[in-house]
Scaffold this motif. Structure first.
Motif, PDB file in Angstrom:
ATOM      1  N   LEU A 280      29.048  38.933-102.398  1.00 28.32           N
ATOM      2  CA  LEU A 280      28.563  38.677-101.033  1.00 28.32           C
ATOM      3  C   LEU A 280      28.899  39.827-100.092  1.00 28.32           C
ATOM      4  N   SER A 281      29.971  40.570-100.385  1.00 36.03           N
ATOM      5  CA  SER A 281      30.324  41.713 -99.527  1.00 36.03           C
ATOM      6  C   SER A 281      29.362  42.869 -99.691  1.00 36.03           C
ATOM      7  N   THR A 282      28.456  42.799-100.679  1.00 34.66           N
ATOM      8  CA  THR A 282      27.461  43.858-100.888  1.00 34.66           C
ATOM      9  C   THR A 282      26.071  43.429-100.458  1.00 34.66           C
ATOM     10  N   VAL A 283      25.928  42.231 -99.912  1.00 32.54           N
ATOM     11  CA  VAL A 283      24.630  41.723 -99.451  1.00 32.54           C
ATOM     12  C   VAL A 283      24.563  41.927 -97.943  1.00 32.54           C
ATOM     13  N   PRO A 284      23.581  42.687 -97.448  1.00 34.37           N
ATOM     14  CA  PRO A 284      23.526  42.980 -96.009  1.00 34.37           C
ATOM     15  C   PRO A 284      23.554  41.725 -95.141  1.00 34.37           C
ATOM     16  N   PHE A 285      22.777  40.726 -95.524  1.00 33.29           N
ATOM     17  CA  PHE A 285      22.728  39.487 -94.752  1.00 33.29           C
ATOM     18  C   PHE A 285      23.054  38.304 -95.666  1.00 33.29           C
ATOM     19  N   PRO A 286      24.339  38.070 -95.899  1.00 32.12           N
ATOM     20  CA  PRO A 286      24.733  36.961 -96.770  1.00 32.12           C
ATOM     21  C   PRO A 286      24.453  35.627 -96.084  1.00 32.12           C
ATOM     22  N   PRO A 287      24.417  34.557 -96.842  1.00 27.84           N
ATOM     23  CA  PRO A 287      24.175  33.239 -96.235  1.00 27.84           C
ATOM     24  C   PRO A 287      25.293  32.874 -95.270  1.00 27.84           C
ATOM     25  N   VAL A 288      24.925  32.286 -94.176  1.00 25.21           N
ATOM     26  CA  VAL A 288      25.883  31.882 -93.145  1.00 25.21           C
ATOM     27  C   VAL A 288      25.831  30.364 -93.022  1.00 25.21           C
ATOM     28  N   ARG A 289      26.993  29.759 -93.006  1.00 24.26           N
ATOM     29  CA  ARG A 289      27.053  28.304 -92.838  1.00 24.26           C
ATOM     30  C   ARG A 289      27.032  27.978 -91.350  1.00 24.26           C
ATOM     31  N   TRP A 290      25.809  27.955 -90.791  1.00 25.54           N
ATOM     32  CA  TRP A 290      25.659  27.667 -89.375  1.00 25.54           C
ATOM     33  C   TRP A 290      26.081  26.231 -89.077  1.00 25.54           C
ATOM     34  N   ARG A 291      26.693  26.055 -87.932  1.00 23.49           N
ATOM     35  CA  ARG A 291      27.039  24.709 -87.492  1.00 23.49           C
ATOM     36  C   ARG A 291      25.754  24.040 -86.988  1.00 23.49           C
ATOM     37  N   ARG A 292      25.460  22.876 -87.513  1.00 28.68           N
ATOM     38  CA  ARG A 292      24.216  22.180 -87.204  1.00 28.68           C
ATOM     39  C   ARG A 292      24.297  21.481 -85.846  1.00 28.68           C
ATOM     40  N   LEU A 293      23.148  21.492 -85.153  1.00 30.50           N
ATOM     41  CA  LEU A 293      23.068  20.749 -83.903  1.00 30.50           C
ATOM     42  C   LEU A 293      23.180  19.254 -84.166  1.00 30.50           C
ATOM     43  N   ARG A 294      22.569  18.845 -85.268  1.00 36.80           N
ATOM     44  CA  ARG A 294      22.678  17.440 -85.682  1.00 36.80           C
ATOM     45  C   ARG A 294      23.437  17.389 -87.003  1.00 36.80           C
ATOM     46  N   SER A 295      24.433  16.573 -87.051  1.00 35.54           N
ATOM     47  CA  SER A 295      25.262  16.493 -88.249  1.00 35.54           C
ATOM     48  C   SER A 295      24.479  15.909 -89.412  1.00 35.54           C
ATOM     49  N   LEU A 296      24.859  16.331 -90.613  1.00 38.59           N
ATOM     50  CA  LEU A 296      24.247  15.764 -91.806  1.00 38.59           C
ATOM     51  C   LEU A 296      24.675  14.309 -91.972  1.00 38.59           C
ATOM     52  N   PRO A 297      23.857  13.506 -92.653  1.00 43.08           N
ATOM     53  CA  PRO A 297      24.295  12.136 -92.955  1.00 43.08           C
ATOM     54  C   PRO A 297      25.590  12.166 -93.754  1.00 43.08           C
ATOM     55  N   ARG A 298      26.443  11.209 -93.505  1.00 41.40           N
ATOM     56  CA  ARG A 298      27.751  11.191 -94.158  1.00 41.40           C
ATOM     57  C   ARG A 298      27.864  10.017 -95.122  1.00 41.40           C
ATOM     58  N   VAL A 299      28.444  10.316 -96.272  1.00 31.32           N
ATOM     59  CA  VAL A 299      28.791   9.282 -97.250  1.00 31.32           C
ATOM     60  C   VAL A 299      30.306   9.230 -97.348  1.00 31.32           C
ATOM     61  N   ALA A 300      30.855   8.042 -97.209  1.00 38.25           N
ATOM     62  CA  ALA A 300      32.294   7.857 -97.356  1.00 38.25           C
ATOM     63  C   ALA A 300      32.618   7.579 -98.819  1.00 38.25           C
ATOM     64  N   LEU A 301      33.548   8.345 -99.380  1.00 36.28           N
ATOM     65  CA  LEU A 301      33.959   8.179-100.771  1.00 36.28           C
ATOM     66  C   LEU A 301      35.341   7.546-100.811  1.00 36.28           C
ATOM     67  N   VAL A 302      35.450   6.415-101.503  1.00 34.23           N
ATOM     68  CA  VAL A 302      36.732   5.730-101.660  1.00 34.23           C
ATOM     69  C   VAL A 302      37.068   5.684-103.148  1.00 34.23           C
ATOM     70  N   PRO A 303      38.067   6.438-103.605  1.00 32.23           N
ATOM     71  CA  PRO A 303      38.428   6.429-105.027  1.00 32.23           C
ATOM     72  C   PRO A 303      39.346   5.255-105.370  1.00 32.23           C
ATOM     73  N   VAL A 304      39.094   4.672-106.538  1.00 28.85           N
ATOM     74  CA  VAL A 304      39.997   3.673-107.120  1.00 28.85           C
ATOM     75  C   VAL A 304      40.397   4.257-108.473  1.00 28.85           C
ATOM     76  N   SER A 305      41.433   5.070-108.473  1.00 26.49           N
ATOM     77  CA  SER A 305      41.800   5.864-109.645  1.00 26.49           C
ATOM     78  C   SER A 305      43.180   5.458-110.146  1.00 26.49           C
ATOM     79  N   GLY A 306      43.232   4.968-111.369  1.00 28.80           N
ATOM     80  CA  GLY A 306      44.500   4.587-111.974  1.00 28.80           C
ATOM     81  C   GLY A 306      44.573   3.102-112.231  1.00 28.80           C
ATOM     82  N   ILE A 307      45.703   2.669-112.745  1.00 24.08           N
ATOM     83  CA  ILE A 307      45.922   1.256-113.013  1.00 24.08           C
ATOM     84  C   ILE A 307      46.091   0.523-111.686  1.00 24.08           C
ATOM     85  N   ILE A 308      45.382  -0.568-111.532  1.00 24.39           N
ATOM     86  CA  ILE A 308      45.359  -1.308-110.274  1.00 24.39           C
ATOM     87  C   ILE A 308      46.629  -2.131-110.139  1.00 24.39           C
ATOM     88  N   ALA A 309      47.282  -1.996-108.978  1.00 19.82           N
ATOM     89  CA  ALA A 309      48.538  -2.705-108.735  1.00 19.82           C
ATOM     90  C   ALA A 309      48.675  -2.972-107.248  1.00 19.82           C
TER      91      ALA A 309
END
Length: 589
Positions: A280-309
């Motif tokens: 990317l340091s050799t690309v004149p115009f690398p991709p830029v992560r612009w901050r969006r005016l409108r936020s992307l839809p959000r998904v909440a992730l809840v892990p249930v990992s391991g033996i349940i107790a």
């Protein structure tokens, strides 16, 4: 509206930084690499994990490390657009991912190759689980001292009754259903035929999938691949002769092999294959992560990992604690930006009471926003009870699903205490007051009481699943009594709604909320806890509990790291079982 000026200012700063760096990147563009190096190791997550803003210490990944499947896909799509780039070098080292994530990585490589780019895979040593990823490359290289540990899959089921008896310990358990084989670990002198057949059904599926992946990648027939697996493991020389790898190349000679350096040229410094950040340091115009005016839809992730107790954060080890998961679900429900919740379950089961608490919390969230349960490793017993609270259940093809059933019991150490010279005198007030003691077994009346409790718990389990799946308890009972299914077979009998990958499951969860989006944000609530000591587990495994646990999960080589082979010692899985038996407090009537 307050967001707009901050977004505009942030994007302006990004633009200025990008423009100021253009002259330097133009100068560096003459040295743009023809190949970019990526390193696949460990178990990268599906999505990038957000690190805390202020974090001291910790181990940072190497520049070439693949930090998530999503970021890997984005990187290759960017590289595919560069006409000057020839391809990538994919280094595989200690890759330990479940089959579903392995398929996702293979799909990313296939998309990159379809764009006309080349994938060269290289490893020092590669194992059965990770070799199919290398087969997705145009060329497979191995270090001259390397090995290909292609040996197929094996699993070890264990029976401890005779060994426990020799040290003076007897296990007393009551179970519901012949297929609920978890107590057999402690009560049977040998592994039962039912347990062996269950494990073999999973081995058959995984083995067929392995043969197909290698046959397609190495352009061989299924019979040829099976014959090669039976001849493994392979030294580097034998691997080349068998056609499992294309050439033997040391790491230092990779630039020469890829044509980046002419053979025989002398260089004062060794030529290195560059990572994406250098590219990317050799690309004149690398991709830029612009901050969006409108936020992307959000998904909440809840892990249930391991033996349940039961318990809260900080009170357990490698477990899914009910208090922690319930708290995470409540936070996901309060998140107004989260349009849907994905419940990621990787659990062989655990305490019935703790799973019911989680189920209740899932159902409360599901009344506010769509909840989708997803599993790519193990979702069995109490883990499956939690899943049925979701609107839909998605599974990877070879995940371990089901094992609807319960058992309860305790360990009696009377003979061991006698051998150690420890004398106990049991004093009682109440007919069942000593039901939890490990000084003796159950009386006939205590045994009958325990059987009634197990039956009551099992019927409640059936009722929960029946309501969640829109079936009758009788229909679920025909699929239950501890029977275990792969994701594909669970879909066939109606315990799972769909077979798919993690990203597709998240998008479908958004569609259930009537949100159509190709891109979305993923925010995780809750996390698995640290391990606890084996001594604590052993000392805690002496009293009566009611459990919903699946033995197939640990018989197949481990539900935690998904090492589906014989390399993981059986006592590692046993420690997790004892963890549940010692820490989980089930439905006690």
């Amino acid at each position: 509206m307050l967001r707009l000026p901050f977004v505009a200012l942030f994007n302006l700063l990004l633009l200025l930084r990008t423009l100021l760096g253009v002259p330097f990147r133009l100068l560096a563009s003459r040295h743009r690499p023809a190949y970019v190096r990526f390193r696949l190791t460990g178990d990268p997550p599906y999505r990038e994990r957000r690190a805390p803003r202020f974090q001291l210490g910790g181990q940072r990944p190497e520049p070439a490390d693949v930090t998530s499947v999503e970021r890997f896909r984005e990187s290759l799509r960017l590289l595919a657009k560069d006409a000057r780039l020839k391809g990538i070098l994919l280094e595989v080292e200690g890759l330990a991912v479940p089959p579903a994530k392995r398929d996702a990585l293979v799909a990313v490589l296939a998309e990159f190759r379809a764009a006309g780019k080349r994938v060269v895979a290289w490893a020092v040593a590669v194992e059965t689980d990770s070799y199919p990823v290398m087969c997705a490359a145009d060329e497979v290289l191995l270090a001259p001292m390397g090995r290909v540990e292609l040996v197929g899959y094996s699993a070890e089921a264990t029976a401890l009754a005779e060994g426990l008896g020799r040290v003076g310990i007897r296990a007393h358990f009551v179970r519901r259903g012949d297929y609920k084989t978890a107590p057999e670990l402690f009560t049977h002198p040998t592994v039962s035929d039912i347990q062996a057949r269950t494990v073999e059904s999973f081995l058959d599926e995984r083995y067929a999938d392995l043969v197909d992946a290698v046959a397609r990648g190495r352009r061989k027939t299924a019979e040829e691949v099976k014959a090669l697996i039976d001849q493994g493991p392979f030294s580097a020389r034998r691997a080349v002769m068998a056609g499992l790898v294309d050439a033997l190349v040391s790491e230092a000679d990779l630039p020469v092999h890829l044509g980046l350096v002419k053979a025989g040229d002398s260089h004062e410094e060794e030529t290195e294959l560059e990572s994406l950040s250098t590219y990317l340091s050799t690309v004149p115009f690398p991709p830029v992560r612009w901050r969006r005016l409108r936020s992307l839809p959000r998904v909440a992730l809840v892990p249930v990992s391991g033996i349940i107790a039961p318990g809260q954060a900080g009170s357990g080890g490698r477990m899914a604690l009910s208090g922690t998961v319930v708290k995470a679900l409540r936070a996901a429900a309060r998140d107004r930006r989260a349009k849907a919740v994905v419940l990621y379950i990787n659990s062989p089961g655990g305490a019935a009471l703790a799973s019911e608490l989680m189920l209740e919390a899932v159902q409360r969230v599901a009344r506010k926003k769509p909840v989708l349960a997803y599993m790519d490793r193990v979702c069995a017993s109490a883990g499956y009870m939690v899943a049925v609270g979701a609107k839909e259940i998605w599974s990877a093809p070879h995940a371990v699903v089901g094992s609807i059933g319960v058992f309860a019991g305790k360990f009696e150490a009377a003979a061991l205490l006698e051998r150690l010279g420890i004398h106990r005198r049991l004093l009682m007030r109440g007919e069942h007051s000593a039901i939890f003691t490990n000084s003796r077994g159950f009386t006939p009346d205590e045994h009958a009481t325990l059987e009634a409790e197990v039956e009551e718990t099992y019927q409640a389990f059936l009722a929960h699943v029946a309501r969640g799946r829109g079936r009758t308890s009788e229909e679920i009972h025909a699929l239950a009594e501890g029977r275990v299914y792969s994701g594909l077979r669970a879909k066939g009998v109606g315990l799972v709604d769909a077979i798919g990958g993690f990203e597709d499951a998240c998008r479908h969860a958004l569609s259930l909320a009537k949100v159509s989006a190709e891109r979305f944000d993923l925010v995780t609530y809750g996390a698995p806890r640290r391990r606890i000591s084996l001594l604590k587990l052993l000392m805690g495994a002496a009293s009566v509990r009611t459990y919903a646990l699946c033995p197939t999960a640990w018989s197949l080589g481990g539900w935690g790291t998904e090492r589906f082979d014989a390399e993981r010692p059986w006592w590692d899985g046993l420690s997790e079982v004892l963890s549940a038996l010692g820490e989980a407090r089930g439905w006690k009537r």
